[in-house]
Design a protein around this motif. Sequence first.
Motif, short mmCIF file in Angstrom:
data_model
loop_
_atom_site.label_atom_id
_atom_site.label_comp_id
_atom_site.label_asym_id
_atom_site.label_seq_id
_atom_site.Cartn_x
_atom_site.Cartn_y
_atom_site.Cartn_z
N ALA A 1 0.84 -1.19 0.00
CA ALA A 1 0.00 0.00 0.00
C ALA A 1 0.88 1.24 0.00
O ALA A 1 1.84 1.32 0.78
N LEU B 1 -4.62 6.57 -2.56
CA LEU B 1 -3.87 5.42 -2.11
C LEU B 1 -3.88 4.33 -3.17
O LEU B 1 -4.86 4.16 -3.88
N CYS C 1 -2.84 0.12 -3.89
CA CYS C 1 -2.54 -1.19 -3.31
C CYS C 1 -2.16 -2.11 -4.46
O CYS C 1 -2.99 -2.37 -5.34
N THR D 1 -10.55 -4.77 0.00
CA THR D 1 -11.10 -3.89 1.02
C THR D 1 -10.02 -2.97 1.54
O THR D 1 -8.89 -3.42 1.78
N TRP D 2 -10.37 -1.72 1.72
CA TRP D 2 -9.50 -0.76 2.41
C TRP D 2 -10.01 -0.61 3.84
O TRP D 2 -11.20 -0.36 4.06
N ARG E 1 -8.99 1.16 7.81
CA ARG E 1 -8.19 2.18 8.49
C ARG E 1 -8.26 1.95 10.00
O ARG E 1 -9.24 1.40 10.50
N ILE F 1 -13.42 3.90 -4.39
CA ILE F 1 -12.55 2.73 -4.57
C ILE F 1 -12.64 2.27 -6.01
O ILE F 1 -13.72 2.31 -6.63
N LEU G 1 -7.73 3.90 -3.70
CA LEU G 1 -8.70 4.58 -2.86
C LEU G 1 -8.47 6.07 -3.04
O LEU G 1 -7.48 6.60 -2.55
N TYR H 1 -3.94 3.35 6.89
CA TYR H 1 -4.83 2.70 5.94
C TYR H 1 -4.19 1.42 5.43
O TYR H 1 -3.01 1.41 5.06
N TYR H 2 -4.97 0.36 5.40
CA TYR H 2 -4.51 -0.95 4.96
C TYR H 2 -5.40 -1.46 3.83
O TYR H 2 -6.60 -1.22 3.83
N CYS H 3 -4.80 -2.20 2.93
CA CYS H 3 -5.61 -2.93 1.96
C CYS H 3 -5.53 -4.42 2.29
O CYS H 3 -4.53 -4.89 2.85
#
Length: 122
Positions: free
Chosen positions: A5, A19, A21, A34-35, A37, A69, A80, A93-95
């Motif tokens: 990411a 963002l 990924c 899915t993102w 946070r 998205i 994102l 923030y994570y994917c």
Amino acid sequence: VQLQAFGGGLVQAGGSLRLSCTAFGLTFRAYAVTWFRQAPGKEREAVAAINWSGGSTYYVDSVKGRFTISRESAKNRAYLEMDSLTPEDTAVYYCAVRRTIERPPFNNFDHWGQGTLVTVSS
């Protein structure tokens, strides 16, 4: 298998960030993305998700109309786009990907990215 990411940073309230990924080592088009946070002192939450084809999306109420998205499966990449950012959007923030739907409940993910920090100043 790896998810990377990128795109976080410091932005003023009202600003935008995008963002990315990128997936390595998996058949990206087979997965919903899915993102998530996680803000300091708060639980992780799913903010947006997209199905394998890009034809269906999900947004948590707090980001509807501000976040978008999308995905380019040919590039093994999801995005994102975050607009009209507020300090409340500050988080890591994570994917993540899974082979099931892009709807709640958001559990049982196959792979996670490392996170990218978004800081929104007031």
